[in-house]
Every structure is written in C-alpha cells, then in structure tokens.
Design a protein around this motif. Structure first.
Motif, PDB file in Angstrom:
ATOM      1  N   PHE A   1      15.093  -3.793  37.380  1.00 25.38           N
ATOM      2  CA  PHE A   1      13.891  -4.557  37.714  1.00 25.38           C
ATOM      3  C   PHE A   1      13.820  -5.854  36.918  1.00 25.38           C
ATOM      4  N   ILE A   2      13.277  -6.896  37.542  1.00 22.29           N
ATOM      5  CA  ILE A   2      12.999  -8.162  36.870  1.00 22.29           C
ATOM      6  C   ILE A   2      11.717  -7.996  36.061  1.00 22.29           C
ATOM      7  N   ILE A   3      11.742  -8.485  34.826  1.00 19.26           N
ATOM      8  CA  ILE A   3      10.527  -8.493  34.012  1.00 19.26           C
ATOM      9  C   ILE A   3      10.296  -9.907  33.489  1.00 19.26           C
ATOM     10  N   GLY A   4       9.118 -10.424  33.787  1.00 13.19           N
ATOM     11  CA  GLY A   4       8.694 -11.702  33.243  1.00 13.19           C
ATOM     12  C   GLY A   4       7.555 -11.488  32.276  1.00 13.19           C
ATOM     13  N   GLY A   5       7.451 -12.365  31.287  1.00 11.81           N
ATOM     14  CA  GLY A   5       6.379 -12.239  30.300  1.00 11.81           C
ATOM     15  C   GLY A   5       5.678 -13.559  30.069  1.00 11.81           C
ATOM     16  N   THR A   6       4.371 -13.497  29.891  1.00 10.95           N
ATOM     17  CA  THR A   6       3.581 -14.686  29.602  1.00 10.95           C
ATOM     18  C   THR A   6       3.726 -15.066  28.134  1.00 10.95           C
ATOM     19  N   ALA A   7       3.797 -16.361  27.861  1.00  6.23           N
ATOM     20  CA  ALA A   7       3.874 -16.847  26.481  1.00  6.23           C
ATOM     21  C   ALA A   7       3.070 -18.129  26.350  1.00  6.23           C
ATOM     22  N   ASN A   8       2.593 -18.372  25.123  1.00  2.00           N
ATOM     23  CA  ASN A   8       1.889 -19.607  24.797  1.00  2.00           C
ATOM     24  C   ASN A   8       2.518 -20.297  23.585  1.00  2.00           C
ATOM     25  N   THR A   9       3.436 -19.573  22.909  1.00  2.00           N
ATOM     26  CA  THR A   9       4.058 -20.100  21.701  1.00  2.00           C
ATOM     27  C   THR A   9       5.557 -19.796  21.696  1.00  2.00           C
ATOM     28  N   LEU A  10       6.270 -20.527  20.857  1.00  2.00           N
ATOM     29  CA  LEU A  10       7.701 -20.258  20.670  1.00  2.00           C
ATOM     30  C   LEU A  10       7.925 -18.849  20.156  1.00  2.00           C
ATOM     31  N   GLU A  11       7.075 -18.402  19.246  1.00  2.00           N
ATOM     32  CA  GLU A  11       7.240 -17.071  18.659  1.00  2.00           C
ATOM     33  C   GLU A  11       7.167 -15.975  19.719  1.00  2.00           C
ATOM     34  N   THR A  12       6.269 -16.131  20.682  1.00  2.00           N
ATOM     35  CA  THR A  12       6.153 -15.138  21.749  1.00  2.00           C
ATOM     36  C   THR A  12       7.385 -15.161  22.644  1.00  2.00           C
ATOM     37  N   ILE A  13       7.916 -16.346  22.929  1.00  2.00           N
ATOM     38  CA  ILE A  13       9.149 -16.430  23.718  1.00  2.00           C
ATOM     39  C   ILE A  13      10.280 -15.709  23.001  1.00  2.00           C
ATOM     40  N   LEU A  14      10.412 -15.912  21.704  1.00  2.00           N
ATOM     41  CA  LEU A  14      11.478 -15.254  20.935  1.00  2.00           C
ATOM     42  C   LEU A  14      11.325 -13.737  20.993  1.00  2.00           C
ATOM     43  N   ALA A  15      10.085 -13.266  20.896  1.00  2.00           N
ATOM     44  CA  ALA A  15       9.839 -11.825  20.979  1.00  2.00           C
ATOM     45  C   ALA A  15      10.165 -11.293  22.363  1.00  2.00           C
ATOM     46  N   HIS A  16       9.769 -12.020  23.391  1.00  2.00           N
ATOM     47  CA  HIS A  16      10.078 -11.599  24.763  1.00  2.00           C
ATOM     48  C   HIS A  16      11.591 -11.561  24.986  1.00  2.00           C
ATOM     49  N   HIS A  17      12.285 -12.547  24.490  1.00  2.00           N
ATOM     50  CA  HIS A  17      13.747 -12.579  24.631  1.00  2.00           C
ATOM     51  C   HIS A  17      14.370 -11.364  23.964  1.00  2.00           C
TER      52      HIS A  17
END
Length: 212
Positions: free
Chosen positions: A97-113
C-alpha cells in the motif's frame, strides 16, 4: 502495487461524481477525504469512488483510514499529523500500500521518511478553509528552505505542496523543488472543473517520475 507512479496532481474530494469528472479530464490520483462518518457510510462512498478510479486506472488514496483501505483494496492512505502514526499504518498495511504523511516541518519529513512513507504532503502553502486545524503557513520561502535541506540529508522523497493552492501558484511552487500539488477547492470550486483539471495537469506534467 509493487511499482506505481506518484502523480504530480492529487485531487482531494468527498464525492465519487467529482472524482469521476476529474478522472475523465485526465486526473489519475484521487484522495477521498471524509470526516465524522460511520464506518459503513465511509465504506459505501469509498467503494463507489474506488469503482470510478478502477474505471480510469487511477490511484485511490483514503484519508486517515488504513483499516478501510485494507478492507476495500484501495491503493493507499494519507495520514495527517493527528492520525494513526505512519509506522503503525505501515505495520498494518505492509509494503503493498501507498502511505502518504502530512508534514509542516523538516523534522516531520525526516520522521516520515524513517517510518516508510512513499510521499509527503507539505503545507499549508497559505490559509485554507478546508482544514479545521491549520499548521503554520509555509509560503514559498518555507518550501524553498525545507526542500533545499533534503538533499543535504540524502533524502529523495516526493513532496506534494498543499493548502490553498491555485493554478497561478504552480510555477513558483515547482521552482522550490516540490514534486507536485494537492488541491481540492481549486478544482471543485472552478466554473469548469474538468477544464481546470486539464490546466493543472498541463502545468505539472514535466514533474512526473517513477518510484519503486
């Protein structure tokens, strides 16, 4: 799906007939976003929208409902910052399955990655009334700052801009390095939603690429 194409245009809707109109105009990525519905009602609308997406060979992403995505065989889910954690959803759904995540900061993108997302919805670009709880506005400078930091960390991840985006915003957003845009009212509220869909697609087609 083991290989798929992240679309540079993600159309967010609540109604199957709107999904049908957008897909007929060439859109191939629909996110169904429904709130405060009983599971059976959510499922009925999701199944109808899934049938539309299958007719057009389009991707269907359900907002904040991994269980239902697995139940009906949707293509994936998009998770907000207050929804099920990405790692938990990945454990539930597996790699298919594809999973996308919402982010507002670089830190959240790093965590999602780290937790295994396939793409990130970064925003909001500007104020929008379609979200009840709005994170701090990013604007072009915010996108440029965050996007420029990803290569330094050797992260290659499709970043989708979201939040009050109009057709006129697309060139400047692409210049910051975003992969594409997610829109709702920019298409739904247009006098000719099909024509507006085609205009968005024509602006965005150069950003499309494949991800394993």
């Amino acid at each position: 799906m083991s290989q798929y194409m992240i679309s540079p245009l993600q159309y967010i809707t609540t109604r199957p007939e709107q999904a049908d109109a957008a897909c007929h105009a060439g859109a191939n990525w629909i996110q169904l976003r429904l709130k405060n519905l009983a599971y059976a009602d959510w499922k009925a609308i999701a199944l109808e929208t899934l049938a539309v997406c299958r007719q057009y060979n389009a991707t269907l992403i359900l907002n904040d409902n991994p269980k239902l995505a697995a139940d009906i065989g949707a293509d994936g889910v998009h998770l907000g910052q207050e929804d099920m954690p990405v790692a938990e959803a990945r454990a539930l759904l597996g790699d298919r399955f594809i999973i996308g995540g919402t982010a507002n900061t670089l830190e959240t993108i790093l965590a999602h990655h780290r937790d295994g997302v396939n793409y990130v919805g970064l925003g909001p670009f500007r104020f929008t009334t379609t979200k009840e709880k709005l994170s701090p506005i990013l604007g072009l400078d915010g996108y440029a700052r965050i996007l420029s930091a990803l290569p330094q960390r050797q992260i290659s991840l499709p970043v989708i801009a979201i939040g009050g985006i109009t057709l006129a915003d697309v060139p400047a957003l692409l210049a910051t390095g975003v992969y594409g845009v997610a829109v709702s009212s920019a298409i739904t509220g247009a006098s000719d939603p099909a024509a507006q869909t085609r205009l968005f697609l024509s602006q965005l087609t150069t950003s499309t690429s494949f991800f394993e």
